[in-house]
Design an enzyme around this catalytic site. Structure first.
Site, PDB file in Angstrom:
ATOM      1  N   ASP A 232      -2.446  10.369  -0.975  1.00 47.88           N
ATOM      2  CA  ASP A 232      -2.624   9.051  -0.923  1.00 47.88           C
ATOM      3  C   ASP A 232      -1.832   8.337   0.359  1.00 47.88           C
ATOM      4  O   ASP A 232      -1.082   7.537  -0.299  1.00 47.88           O
ATOM      5  CB  ASP A 232      -2.795   8.391  -2.006  1.00 47.88           C
ATOM      6  CG  ASP A 232      -3.468   6.801  -2.018  1.00 47.88           C
ATOM      7  OD1 ASP A 232      -4.095   6.604  -0.949  1.00 47.88           O
ATOM      8  OD2 ASP A 232      -3.385   6.072  -2.869  1.00 47.88           O
TER       9      ASP A 232
ATOM     10  N   GLU B 132       1.376   0.857   2.760  1.00 44.59           N
ATOM     11  CA  GLU B 132       1.324   0.874   1.550  1.00 44.59           C
ATOM     12  C   GLU B 132       2.652   1.616   0.963  1.00 44.59           C
ATOM     13  O   GLU B 132       3.251   0.894  -0.190  1.00 44.59           O
ATOM     14  CB  GLU B 132       0.018   1.175   0.968  1.00 44.59           C
ATOM     15  CG  GLU B 132       0.170   1.279  -0.724  1.00 44.59           C
ATOM     16  CD  GLU B 132      -1.165   1.797  -1.149  1.00 44.59           C
ATOM     17  OE1 GLU B 132      -2.268   2.006  -0.342  1.00 44.59           O
ATOM     18  OE2 GLU B 132      -1.276   1.897  -2.387  1.00 44.59           O
TER      19      GLU B 132
ATOM     20  N   GLU C 257     -11.303   6.011  -9.157  1.00 43.83           N
ATOM     21  CA  GLU C 257     -10.534   4.919  -9.468  1.00 43.83           C
ATOM     22  C   GLU C 257     -11.328   3.647 -10.197  1.00 43.83           C
ATOM     23  O   GLU C 257     -11.104   2.430  -9.783  1.00 43.83           O
ATOM     24  CB  GLU C 257      -9.756   4.238  -8.357  1.00 43.83           C
ATOM     25  CG  GLU C 257      -8.704   5.271  -7.969  1.00 43.83           C
ATOM     26  CD  GLU C 257      -7.674   4.699  -6.941  1.00 43.83           C
ATOM     27  OE1 GLU C 257      -6.593   5.251  -6.820  1.00 43.83           O
ATOM     28  OE2 GLU C 257      -7.953   3.995  -6.011  1.00 43.83           O
TER      29      GLU C 257
ATOM     30  N   TRP D 106      -0.868   9.595 -12.305  1.00 42.41           N
ATOM     31  CA  TRP D 106      -0.302   8.502 -11.471  1.00 42.41           C
ATOM     32  C   TRP D 106       1.213   8.731 -11.549  1.00 42.41           C
ATOM     33  O   TRP D 106       2.018   7.611 -10.954  1.00 42.41           O
ATOM     34  CB  TRP D 106      -0.818   7.168 -12.550  1.00 42.41           C
ATOM     35  CG  TRP D 106      -2.308   6.937 -11.910  1.00 42.41           C
ATOM     36  CD1 TRP D 106      -3.000   7.530 -11.061  1.00 42.41           C
ATOM     37  CD2 TRP D 106      -3.182   5.861 -12.506  1.00 42.41           C
ATOM     38  NE1 TRP D 106      -4.381   6.989 -10.844  1.00 42.41           N
ATOM     39  CE2 TRP D 106      -4.471   6.171 -11.862  1.00 42.41           C
ATOM     40  CE3 TRP D 106      -2.805   5.034 -13.620  1.00 42.41           C
ATOM     41  CZ2 TRP D 106      -5.321   5.201 -12.178  1.00 42.41           C
ATOM     42  CZ3 TRP D 106      -4.089   4.138 -13.868  1.00 42.41           C
ATOM     43  CH2 TRP D 106      -5.330   4.527 -13.201  1.00 42.41           C
TER      44      TRP D 106
END
Lengths: 703, 703
Positions: free
Chosen positions: B380, B408, B307, B546
């Site tokens: 993730d 998150e 990233e 993404w």
């Protein structure tokens, strides 16, 4: 908390409470000056509160006052007084005119809408204490005044006090962003948890409002003057309304900073021109929307055409055009526009003179519900500035005085600097236009120093600046030293010797910071952007009037900004008597000398020293005072609880180091410019000028 | 605090303490699970601690253990036990092998360096409790274990417990930036006040370390894996060292995230190539510098070539080259490199497969003091993922399991989601390569959910995720439900009915969030950037992987990511037995179905419903569970203190609203794609798909 407290009833609590072994036991500063610790024996005997009698119409504010009195007495005397119907011996009687018990005689008219009277008297043969006011808010302020008297060791059996605020609007300005970053905040993040509001309402909001109420602060601008339009959207108004609901019983109104370009940004309009009918309609609808969710909304604070913010000048309109348009929208609801005078145009003329030149001609052009908010001095919250020349110079315009409680230019929250003397200096300054500065204003605003740090203000002593702001805004005639004494007694100890030692240390602190940062009228010597530490050498910023060299103008031949007739002529903005005095170096007080004059290094000072030697002497004096403050604080060790004593000690260590840094870096730089040797006996700077110039602070707070 | 507490001595405290009228009295969550409230009468009688006997060498850690026992007993029983020389009746005896009193027999070897034994026994005719360990750290953990037993209502007269950690490194990873912003932080700002350190050392740092020690967490990576090089400069090392000094007695080592390009950024080198001798020398000197100020420094955590972070691949080198270079620098000092495997290359191949493809070939190439840190699942931190295929697949490489405690992707701190079951699911997963995931790792790291919020974690129940992480890292064989029971008893109430109701509610919460966000193996459907709320429609981001549409692949014909032999083949990365089972939709468990397979909307589910109907059913079930949680919490009102009960209630209201939002937005979107009617009886989404798509959250926290 109130519910919990009500359950407590009259339960007797033992003194051993203070020894609670939990984590919460240490004094961490959260309670501020509302600690309500047990009074020592003789004082406790003077605290004969056996009951509270309410002779006033019920309201949330009245209930808040009663709950606070119960909390306070329970803490100080070990027993919470019950609410009783009739005044028995030792009662606290809260009374408004219509319901005051027979035999009570008060000059009600003198109290106004917010004032109060405290009086010890005999009522129907019983010794009681009267708290009298025309309104529930007056009773709230009177209750806090009684608690203050009790905590500071006043003789509660002989009270006879009357107080009413001299300035109607006493506001905190929070420079808090919607992401919880606080511009110029040195006490953690913003208190306002916008993300969780309105669903989650932190108990701390109540304590914030209580603390403000205890000082008489009656409004809070929630968001940064560098405003986002988002704060005016429906979701954010609902969040602000939730805060307003918490604050309301405590007499604190919610205000918002308004972004001038909101009609374009939110309303989809093509313009934000204040003379455009669609723009005016947008603001009127927005005001109506706000008052639907916050019926007692205070109004807008606006920073327009200043440091990149949008404003009416974007459309060729004046500040009055912009302010009046917003005033028109708020007027039907009783709202007020606070329009900031902190403006400086891109041209190169003396920055100190620009706000006066821009606003003075507008006197008389503002709507009645506009207040022009003027910073205390003509530059920007420096350790010392002369008062702003607009005070007294706009007789047809209500003005507000803007003070900065957060110490952007005075060592952040790391330096112990009591601002009471600074506030007092400006409030009592004689404008020579028939009024003091305090007498010239309808509102006083303070840029808050409050954040999520457990002690609210970043360091214990910075609480005193919040306190002094509030008390002096309520009554500008108070002496800063008396206010400091109240604060120290409530916050640390009421024992006279220790209390007075603390007050003396606070009293010295303001002159110390002037000395070690910007003595003799110097100003704006700080590091770029973050404003941390000295950087008098900086000369390469985007705008010439952002450079320290612009302000000190030091060269081989001399130092200082000539604002006299031979220079920028800004001194002529003051009343003639002052313009004359300050226009001549011989009659300018040394503390403002280099603010108004550019003088040779060998200029003879009243002390007999040259200017250069005097400058060095002042820097040395500042450092010595901080050292002395640290020694005196160390000696207070037996009088202060360990955690707070240690914390203040650590901060004083930082301050002593940074005072030396300021002194050394400034002397090294000015010497490099003047080319003069250090006066005999002077300690040379610890490091080279290049070393000081190389320092960088990429993660400094508050930017 | 310790000094203060020591002064307290044996003073008897009354139960009325809990009724302290000050602001500090309400339960605000600050004390976490270490509340030490008075035990109710029968349990108190079981708490016969009259003294503490230390039969072990003095050390700061030992003193911390004794102080904690004194604090705990004082809170629970009203009297702090004194330290005695000889074991009288009711003594707590802390013993190491060399000094253990005669008559004590312990299998010392089984305890290792960190383990402990607790045992009730008769010593010289007196009933005492033994806390035995080989080290002071073992005694510290044993002391906390005894306090846990006392707080949870264990029979303290019949203790016989032995515990030693199965995983040596148990770390928190703080994604905290130097400006105090916390990436993916939902609990206020960073605890680490870098600006004020090392001068100002917040008392809270000690409480942080105590809380970690109570769980056996023995390390903390202080700064974000998206690291700034500044954290490796001398001023920041001095700040980290101040924290290390606070943490050390509590057995918590300081680690730092290292920026791979630091040699260029800080050292002025032309390169950060790991094979460059100057770069190697720079890191070796830096390691030596670190160990001079932090002698027990843990090591570096590194996010490289991931990233946008710099890494060895910038110079054509491998992850092993990079990690080994840092390992070489740390090895002389005993330090460890945690090298993250969270990488995905810019090409378009299945993102879930990339870390395995990159790292598996490197097995055997890493230095002995490198640990490869692997997230629990291959994407993730989604509400549910299969375990990461690297576990068990790199037998020559020590691995670490990285869990995310901060939620998150699971509703931030606003949603009550107990992560214990998620942690348990991955820890106990059978890799079919001869080990569970827990058995395959040498370290367990948790991305912390801690900030400056008074309750540490943003909401009361998020404390349970910190707690469960620590306890399961110490002993992955514990049942998540048992850990939740411990937590609830200590944090809220030990009364069995209320405690078990809390535990049941927590147990349901994880499946609920899977249902209302990403049922049936769906993943990565959240809003862009901030990750707040649903956005399955997003298909326009810079990288294809993404986009939520990349992950769910919904179309008129079906939904799901085909990772079987007919698709990306990622399932083949698992052991053959699993690859076979998960490679076929018929043998794939429903909860992972759309993770591995793309299936038609009318695919028949085991329930007899079509896939489409099952999807809607699961979304509805998630919402219904949250509603049920809210009802059950409301019924607990009499058992919970008012402030915390009200706070949790408010959060559950948010969660119920947002669960509906997830359900409605996802159903509206998938219906728009599938073109299918809603199953009969289904409540239609409350708003239009366009409404959900228009929502924006410009100031969402944690970005």
């Amino acid at each position: 908390m109130n519910t919990f407290f009500a359950r407590l009833g009259g339960l007797l609590l033992v003194t051993a409470l203070a020894l609670l072994p939990g984590w919460a036991a240490a004094e961490d500063g959260y309670e501020l000056w509302l600690r309500y610790r047990p009074l020592v024996a003789p004082a406790m005997a003077q605290l004969p509160v056996r009951s509270i009698v309410v002779a006033a119409p019920d309201s949330p504010t009245l209930r808040a006052a009663v709950a606070e009195l119960q909390r306070g007495v329970a803490g100080m005397a070990g027993r919470a007084p019950a609410v009783a119907d009739a005044p028995g011996p030792g009662a606290l009687v809260l009374a408004t005119p219509a319901r005051a018990p027979a035999g009570v005689s008060v000059d009600w008219a003198a109290l106004g809408a917010e004032g109060y009277a405290l009086r010890s008297l005999v009522l129907q043969g019983r010794r009681v204490t009267l708290i009298a006011a025309n309104t529930d808010r007056g009773l709230l302020y009177g209750s806090f005044a009684w608690l203050r008297a009790a905590q500071t060791g006043a003789d509660l059996s002989r009270l006879d006090e009357r107080s009413a605020p001299k300035v109607g609007l006493r506001l905190l300005n929070h420079w808090d962003n919607l992401d919880r970053h606080v511009e110029r905040g040195y006490a953690g993040a913003s208190l306002w948890d916008w993300w969780r509001l309105p669903d989650i309402v932190d108990a701390r909001y109540t304590d914030y409002a209580r603390a403000n109420a205890s000082l008489g602060i009656n409004g809070a601008v929630l968001n940064n003057v560098n405003a986002k339009a988002d704060s005016l959207t429906a979701p954010y108004l609902a969040k602000a309304a939730a805060l307003a609901d918490v604050f309301r019983p405590w007499g604190v109104k919610v205000w918002l900073s308004a972004r001038f370009s909101a009609p374009r940004e939110l309303g989809g309009l093509k313009t934000s021109d204040p003379l455009d009918p669609a723009v005016r309609a947008w603001w009127q609808a927005k005001a109506a929307e706000i008052y639907r969710v916050i019926p007692d909304f205070g109004g807008f604070l606006v920073k327009a055409n200043s440091e990149g913010q949008p404003g009416p000048q974007d459309y060729g309109r004046s500040h009055a055009d912009g302010a009046n348009m917003l005033a028109e929208a708020l007027a039907p609801h009783g709202g007020v526009v606070m329009w900031r005078a902190f403006v400086y145009a891109p041209e190169a003329k003396d920055r100190a003179a620009q706000a006066f030149d821009d606003f003075k001609p507008l006197d008389g052009q503002f709507a009645p519900n506009v207040i022009v908010q003027v910073k205390n001095g003509p530059i920007d919250f420096q350790p010392r500035e002369p008062f702003h020349p607009l005070f007294g110079a706009m007789p047809k315009t209500p003005l507000a005085l803007e003070l900065q409680i957060t110490k952007e230019y005075l060592g952040f929250s790391s330096h112990l600097v009591h601002l009471g003397p600074l506030f007092e200096e400006v409030l009592k300054a004689d404008t020579h236009r028939g009024t003091t500065v305090a007498g010239a204003v309808k509102a006083i605003a303070g840029v808050a120093n409050i954040g999520t740090d457990r002690n609210w203000s970043g360091s214990q002593f910075d609480q005193a600046n919040w306190y002094s702001f509030g008390r002096l805004a309520w009554d500008p005639d108070l002496a800063a030293a008396d206010v400091a004494r109240e604060w120290a007694a409530q916050t640390f100890t009421a024992r006279p010797a220790a209390r007075d030692a603390i007050v003396a240390l606070m009293a010295d602190s303001r002159e110390a910071v002037v000395d070690y940062m910007t003595p003799l009228g110097l100003h704006h010597l700080m590091g770029t952007g973050h404003h941390h530490g000295p950087a008098p050498w900086v000369d390469n910023l985007e705008r010439v009037d952002w450079n320290p060299t612009y302000f000190h103008r030091a060269s081989r031949s001399g130092i200082g900004f000539d604002r006299s007739a031979s220079g920028s002529k800004a001194v002529a903005q003051y009343a003639p008597a002052l313009a004359r005095a300050w226009g001549d170096p011989r009659s300018t007080p040394p503390e403002l000398l280099l603010w108004f004059h550019h003088l040779p290094w060998d200029h003879a000072m009243p002390s007999g020293r040259t200017l250069w030697a005097e400058l060095v002497t002042r820097y040395d004096r500042g450092v010595a005072t901080v050292d002395s403050m640290a020694r005196r604080w160390a000696a207070l060790n037996p009088d202060i609880d360990p955690q707070r004593h240690a914390e203040v000690t650590a901060y004083l260590t930082v301050q002593a180091r940074e005072a030396r840094w300021w002194r050394d870096a400034c002397i090294a730089y000015f010497q490099s410019v003047s080319g003069l040797p250090l006066p005999a006996g002077t300690r040379p700077p610890a490091r080279s000028l290049a070393d000081y110039q190389a320092l960088q602070f990429p993660h400094a707070p508050g930017r």
